[in-house]
Design an enzyme around this catalytic site. Structure first.
Site, mmCIF file in Angstrom:
data_model
loop_
_atom_site.group_PDB
_atom_site.id
_atom_site.type_symbol
_atom_site.label_atom_id
_atom_site.label_comp_id
_atom_site.label_asym_id
_atom_site.label_seq_id
_atom_site.Cartn_x
_atom_site.Cartn_y
_atom_site.Cartn_z
ATOM 1 N N GLY A 134 0.767 -1.246 0.000
ATOM 2 C CA GLY A 134 0.000 0.000 0.000
ATOM 3 C C GLY A 134 0.793 1.287 0.000
ATOM 4 O O GLY A 134 0.336 2.291 -0.530
ATOM 5 N N GLU A 145 3.884 4.122 6.367
ATOM 6 C CA GLU A 145 2.643 3.374 6.149
ATOM 7 C C GLU A 145 1.667 4.196 5.320
ATOM 8 O O GLU A 145 1.628 5.423 5.433
ATOM 9 C CB GLU A 145 1.987 3.045 7.503
ATOM 10 C CG GLU A 145 2.324 1.668 8.032
ATOM 11 C CD GLU A 145 1.599 0.535 7.300
ATOM 12 O OE1 GLU A 145 1.221 0.693 6.129
ATOM 13 O OE2 GLU A 145 1.438 -0.535 7.916
ATOM 14 N N ASP A 192 -5.151 1.684 10.597
ATOM 15 C CA ASP A 192 -6.556 1.466 10.910
ATOM 16 C C ASP A 192 -6.640 0.988 12.370
ATOM 17 O O ASP A 192 -6.509 1.777 13.300
ATOM 18 C CB ASP A 192 -7.058 0.430 9.883
ATOM 19 C CG ASP A 192 -8.562 0.247 9.869
ATOM 20 O OD1 ASP A 192 -9.274 1.239 9.746
ATOM 21 O OD2 ASP A 192 -9.018 -0.902 9.968
ATOM 22 N N LYS A 243 -6.920 6.360 10.975
ATOM 23 C CA LYS A 243 -8.332 6.286 11.386
ATOM 24 C C LYS A 243 -8.392 6.215 12.913
ATOM 25 O O LYS A 243 -8.364 5.121 13.498
ATOM 26 C CB LYS A 243 -8.990 5.037 10.789
ATOM 27 C CG LYS A 243 -9.117 5.056 9.270
ATOM 28 C CD LYS A 243 -9.833 3.801 8.792
ATOM 29 C CE LYS A 243 -9.967 3.761 7.289
ATOM 30 N NZ LYS A 243 -10.507 2.471 6.805
ATOM 31 N N PHE A 291 -14.032 3.402 4.305
ATOM 32 C CA PHE A 291 -13.096 2.662 3.472
ATOM 33 C C PHE A 291 -12.629 3.558 2.329
ATOM 34 O O PHE A 291 -13.429 4.152 1.626
ATOM 35 C CB PHE A 291 -13.745 1.392 2.913
ATOM 36 C CG PHE A 291 -12.742 0.507 2.225
ATOM 37 C CD1 PHE A 291 -11.921 -0.324 2.957
ATOM 38 C CD2 PHE A 291 -12.594 0.552 0.848
ATOM 39 C CE1 PHE A 291 -10.952 -1.103 2.329
ATOM 40 C CE2 PHE A 291 -11.636 -0.232 0.206
ATOM 41 C CZ PHE A 291 -10.823 -1.062 0.955
HETATM 42 P P1 IMP Z 1 -4.598 -2.282 10.530
HETATM 43 O O1 IMP Z 1 -3.700 -3.451 10.815
HETATM 44 O O2 IMP Z 1 -6.009 -2.529 10.962
HETATM 45 O O3 IMP Z 1 -4.070 -0.969 11.070
HETATM 46 O O4 IMP Z 1 -4.750 -2.147 8.988
HETATM 47 C C1 IMP Z 1 -3.701 -1.828 8.220
HETATM 48 C C2 IMP Z 1 -3.867 -2.284 6.803
HETATM 49 O O5 IMP Z 1 -5.239 -2.520 6.431
HETATM 50 C C3 IMP Z 1 -3.405 -1.179 5.920
HETATM 51 O O6 IMP Z 1 -2.019 -1.236 5.736
HETATM 52 C C4 IMP Z 1 -4.191 -1.423 4.673
HETATM 53 O O7 IMP Z 1 -3.521 -2.372 3.879
HETATM 54 C C5 IMP Z 1 -5.492 -1.997 5.146
HETATM 55 N N1 IMP Z 1 -6.536 -0.958 5.239
HETATM 56 C C6 IMP Z 1 -7.077 -0.425 6.356
HETATM 57 N N2 IMP Z 1 -8.014 0.491 6.065
HETATM 58 C C7 IMP Z 1 -8.067 0.534 4.711
HETATM 59 C C8 IMP Z 1 -8.862 1.315 3.777
HETATM 60 O O8 IMP Z 1 -9.718 2.151 4.119
HETATM 61 N N3 IMP Z 1 -8.629 1.075 2.457
HETATM 62 C C9 IMP Z 1 -7.710 0.170 2.015
HETATM 63 N N4 IMP Z 1 -6.945 -0.558 2.848
HETATM 64 C C10 IMP Z 1 -7.131 -0.374 4.185
HETATM 65 MG MG MG Z 2 -0.721 -1.373 4.126
#
Ligand code: IMP
Ligand code: MG
Length: 178
Positions: A47, A102, A106, A134, A155
């Protein structure tokens, strides 16, 4: 390009590329002002590839290094459950000043895993920079040093971020149309 369709889902424009460029510039300036010596930027694939490419070009710190990692998670064959590994970590990180790049944070689960894996490498310092954050979804205590933009729990897709692997090529960031 105000609206787009990906996998039959409609998204509307949210952060245009002009605003993304301003956000990237702001983060780069904050990092440039920190006085971190010989930083090693570690961009988290997939990403963050566009964000990393753009922010790195604005870094003016001497002896800046850049590397890329990917987090691999797979189910173990035994009852140990999920195992996480950093693909691409093939250099000695001992004593290094790391800045994680990053695309989006999220829940923070991914970030926490990356940090615990890096700490095993006995790095000197870890800072975290993210394009998007977020806050309402974040469940961790790890401080995030550089935040491009905090967004609601929607999203988003584009500028490296995918929706089921597509949409990474979009120059703007879009959000679900509801
Ligand atoms: P976390 O582990 O929940 O913090 O999520 C991190 C990963 O989830 C990010 O590096 C993204 O790859 C994916 N992600 C989280 N939210 C989104 C979004 O709104 N769109 C696309 N990918 C997301
Ligand atoms: Mg990512």
């Amino acid at each position: 390009m105000k609206e787009i369709k990906l996998h039959d889902t409609t998204f509307k424009i949210y952060i245009p590329e002009t605003e993304i460029a301003e956000i990237v510039q702001k983060i780069a300036e904050e990092i440039n002002n920190t006085g971190i010596e010989n930083p090693l930027f570690i961009a988290v694939l997939n990403g963050s590839f566009l964000f990393a490419a753009d922010v790195i070009r604005k870094i003016t710190i001497d002896n800046t290094e850049v590397s890329f990692i990917k987090l691999a998670s797979y189910e173990g064959t035994e009852s140990t459950g999920k195992v996480n590994e950093l693909i691409g970590l093939n250099q000695d990180l001992k004593g290094r000043n790391i800045i994680i790049l990053e695309d989006i944070i999220d829940t923070g689960i991914t970030l926490e895993k990356i940090i615990s894996l890096l700490e095993k490498e006995e790095v000197a310092d870890i800072k975290v920079a993210t394009l998007l954050f977020k806050p309402d979804a974040y469940t961790k205590e790890i401080p995030i040093d550089y935040i491009g933009k905090s967004i609601p729990n929607d999203f988003v897709v584009g500028y490296g971020l995918d929706y089921d692997e597509i949409g990474r090529n979009l120059p703007h960031i879009f959000k679900l149309k509801n």
